[in-house]
Design an enzyme around this catalytic site. Structure first.
Site, PDB file in Angstrom:
ATOM      1  N   HIS A  86      47.323 -22.007  51.637  1.00  0.00           N
ATOM      2  CA  HIS A  86      48.660 -21.894  51.052  1.00  0.00           C
ATOM      3  C   HIS A  86      49.330 -23.278  51.003  1.00  0.00           C
ATOM      4  O   HIS A  86      50.427 -23.459  51.535  1.00  0.00           O
ATOM      5  CB  HIS A  86      49.530 -20.936  51.866  1.00  0.00           C
ATOM      6  CG  HIS A  86      49.184 -19.496  51.700  1.00  0.00           C
ATOM      7  ND1 HIS A  86      49.748 -18.496  52.454  1.00  0.00           N
ATOM      8  CD2 HIS A  86      48.330 -18.871  50.854  1.00  0.00           C
ATOM      9  CE1 HIS A  86      49.253 -17.321  52.084  1.00  0.00           C
ATOM     10  NE2 HIS A  86      48.395 -17.522  51.111  1.00  0.00           N
ATOM     11  N   ASP A 190      46.990 -13.130  57.199  1.00  0.00           N
ATOM     12  CA  ASP A 190      46.486 -14.511  57.167  1.00  0.00           C
ATOM     13  C   ASP A 190      45.174 -14.644  57.926  1.00  0.00           C
ATOM     14  O   ASP A 190      44.201 -15.200  57.412  1.00  0.00           O
ATOM     15  CB  ASP A 190      47.514 -15.469  57.793  1.00  0.00           C
ATOM     16  CG  ASP A 190      48.588 -15.911  56.814  1.00  0.00           C
ATOM     17  OD1 ASP A 190      48.461 -15.641  55.603  1.00  0.00           O
ATOM     18  OD2 ASP A 190      49.563 -16.550  57.263  1.00  0.00           O
ATOM     19  N   ILE A 407      60.338 -19.135  55.414  1.00  0.00           N
ATOM     20  CA  ILE A 407      60.991 -20.441  55.521  1.00  0.00           C
ATOM     21  C   ILE A 407      62.380 -20.433  54.882  1.00  0.00           C
ATOM     22  O   ILE A 407      63.317 -21.034  55.418  1.00  0.00           O
ATOM     23  CB  ILE A 407      60.097 -21.530  54.900  1.00  0.00           C
ATOM     24  CG1 ILE A 407      58.865 -21.757  55.798  1.00  0.00           C
ATOM     25  CG2 ILE A 407      60.857 -22.841  54.736  1.00  0.00           C
ATOM     26  CD1 ILE A 407      57.859 -22.741  55.253  1.00  0.00           C
ATOM     27  N   THR A 408      62.530 -19.739  53.756  1.00  0.00           N
ATOM     28  CA  THR A 408      63.855 -19.710  53.116  1.00  0.00           C
ATOM     29  C   THR A 408      64.876 -18.974  53.974  1.00  0.00           C
ATOM     30  O   THR A 408      66.062 -19.331  53.975  1.00  0.00           O
ATOM     31  CB  THR A 408      63.773 -19.056  51.722  1.00  0.00           C
ATOM     32  OG1 THR A 408      63.122 -17.779  51.830  1.00  0.00           O
ATOM     33  CG2 THR A 408      62.989 -19.922  50.755  1.00  0.00           C
TER      34      THR A 408
END
Length: 491
Positions: A86, A190, A407-408
């Site tokens: 990613h 993941d 993250i945002t």
């Protein structure tokens, strides 16, 4: 005194003549006190929460911001948590680098707050301190057999393939046929995806060479992703699910019976959840197209979702030397809405496997006895980022709200903390008068044999990693050994 090497320096080796924190800080603060009126603020942790907090403070004030980090390198989970396949998610590092290049910002790596310098000493040196050190631990399964070889936290496994120094010698045995991942969030997907991805698809990523070598030899053919609740409660997102469905050389194992009635139940759920459920339903219940059917028929690997199963015991091999399976309690849901919880029915099911990866959540640790901490929630008690009952102390990110979100989400949360801090500064709620900032802390660290690493030092290590990766066609080959890093910096 010889330079301290990263975080494993034994407590017994630390100087026993260190002055009491309050006395030492006062003397150093007096020694380095200036008439500089610039607000001095420090941020503990250089992951997304730390950098976004610093970014907001620098943009909306004239403050000087020092960022402290226990690792020798910055960026936290962007470097050590984001999957190597990613790379687009890691582009945020460019934004963080611009923040670090500000002439009002400084990075100090290789400094363990709570050990090398106390939070109280930072509070004495700065007008405000923001704790943004994230969630450094994992939630334990707390079941028999958890300590057996072959059982790892997903956090440690992610750290291993992403080059986190503390996990570089993990050496998971991938010689088994079946792996079980406990948990159904994005981290669970993941690790399942990395286990099943053809190694040639990872060769041009920043995965560590050691992990790539182990994955080339891997015998894992099937990965079960287990959740204690149902399909409607999965915590992963549609992007990660789509990647699993489209994974080359791999087919999904989804039982249509697990999705009975789901079509009617998703009509009223929020749109993102509805889209996710619709994709799951199509994959589980619809006949695949010709091309997809051919791809699945030739696949040598598989992954599957198991619902309403809760880990009860890791089953040992006959000689008792490693994990050979996991006993799962069959569950059912009780309650409605947010109060829904999984309860055992009394039935159990044994699932053979040679590798168990626990992905039931990250967990924050208390950083310092002087800082309030809620061990049950795993957060620092706070009101909009203000640490309860400790004026001038703030928090942002996962240690503020718990280990959730992307993250945002952390960006928004960190901006809120920064805004609250600046409101308090403007309202005169923070200490008045000059504070010495890093000058005092640098002297304290020097007296204790701690060698901080600057951002320009990091850029030297960064250049070395990029250089090492070029020969293999990779964006970088990560440095794993803190001692080697310090040698490269001439320490």
């Amino acid at each position: 005194m010889a330079p301290r090497c990263w975080r494993w320096w034994p407590w017994s080796a630390w100087p026993r003549t260190r002055p009491p924190p309050s006395e030492s800080t006062q003397s150093f603060c007096q020694q380095f006190s200036t008439q500089e009126q610039t607000p001095q603020i420090c941020v503990v942790g250089s992951g997304p929460a730390g950098f976004y907090t610093a970014q907001h403070l620098l943009k909306h004030s004239q403050a000087h911001v020092d960022i402290y980090e226990k690792q020798l390198v910055p960026f936290g989970l962007v470097r050590f948590g984001v999957a190597p396949d990613h790379p687009e998610v890691k582009n945020v590092i460019n934004t963080f680098t611009r923040t670090a290049h500000s002439d009002r910002c400084a990075f100090h790596g290789n400094v363990v707050v709570g050990r090398d310098v106390t939070v109280q000493e930072l509070r004495d040196a700065y007008h405000a301190v923001v704790l943004s050190y994230g969630a450094e631990d994992h939630k334990a399964l707390e079941i028999p057999g958890e300590e057996l070889p072959g059982v790892f936290s997903a956090r440690a496994f992610v750290g291993w393939y992403n080059g986190l120094p503390e996990n570089r010698e993990l050496a998971p045995d991938l010689s088994c046929d079946t792996a079980v991942v406990l948990g159904q969030g994005n981290v669970a997907l993941d690790v399942a995806r990395i286990l099943l991805t053809p190694p040639e698809h990872l060769e041009k990523t920043d995965i560590t060479e050691a992990a790539l070598g182990a994955l080339r030899q891997s015998q894992v053919k099937t990965v079960w992703i287990v959740g204690r609740r149902g399909a409607l409660q999965v915590a992963f997102t549609i992007k990660e699910l789509r990647e699993m469905i489209q994974l080359p050389g791999t087919r999904p194992i989804l039982d249509p019976a697990d999705f009975l009635g789901l079509q009617d139940r998703i009509k009223e759920v929020p749109r993102p959840r509805k889209r996710l459920m619709e994709l799951l339903l199509r994959a589980a219940t619809e006949k695949p197209g010709v091309a997809e059917a051919a791809r699945w028929a030739s696949a040598s690997r598989a992954w599957g979702l198991r619902f309403f199963r809760s880990p009860q015991q890791v089953l040992p091999s006959p000689d008792g030397r490693r994990a050979a399976g996991i006993r799962l309690a069959v569950t059912r849901l009780e309650g409605v809405g947010e109060a829904t919880r999984a309860v055992p029915t009394g039935d159990v099911e044994d699932l053979p496997c040679g590798l168990v990866l626990s992905s039931i959540g990250y967990k924050s640790r208390p950083i310092d006895p002087s800082v309030p901490f809620d061990p049950k929630l795993g957060v620092i008690p706070n009101m909009e980022g203000r640490v309860v009952d400790v004026p001038g102390l703030y928090c942002s990110g996962w240690v503020k709200r718990g280990p959730t979100g992307v993250i945002t989400t952390t960006m928004t949360d960190s901006f809120v903390t920064g805004q609250i801090l600046l409101q308090d500064l403007k309202a005169g709620l923070l200490p008045s008068g000059p504070r010495p900032g890093y000058a005092a802390v640098k002297a304290l660290l020097g007296s204790r044999g701690v060698w901080p690493v600057s951002f320009s030092d990091w850029e030297k290590l960064d250049a070395e990693e990029v250089s090492r990766g070029q020969g293999a066609g990779k964006p970088r080959e990560k440095l794993l050994d803190p001692q080697e890093m310090l040698r490269l910096l001439g320490r």
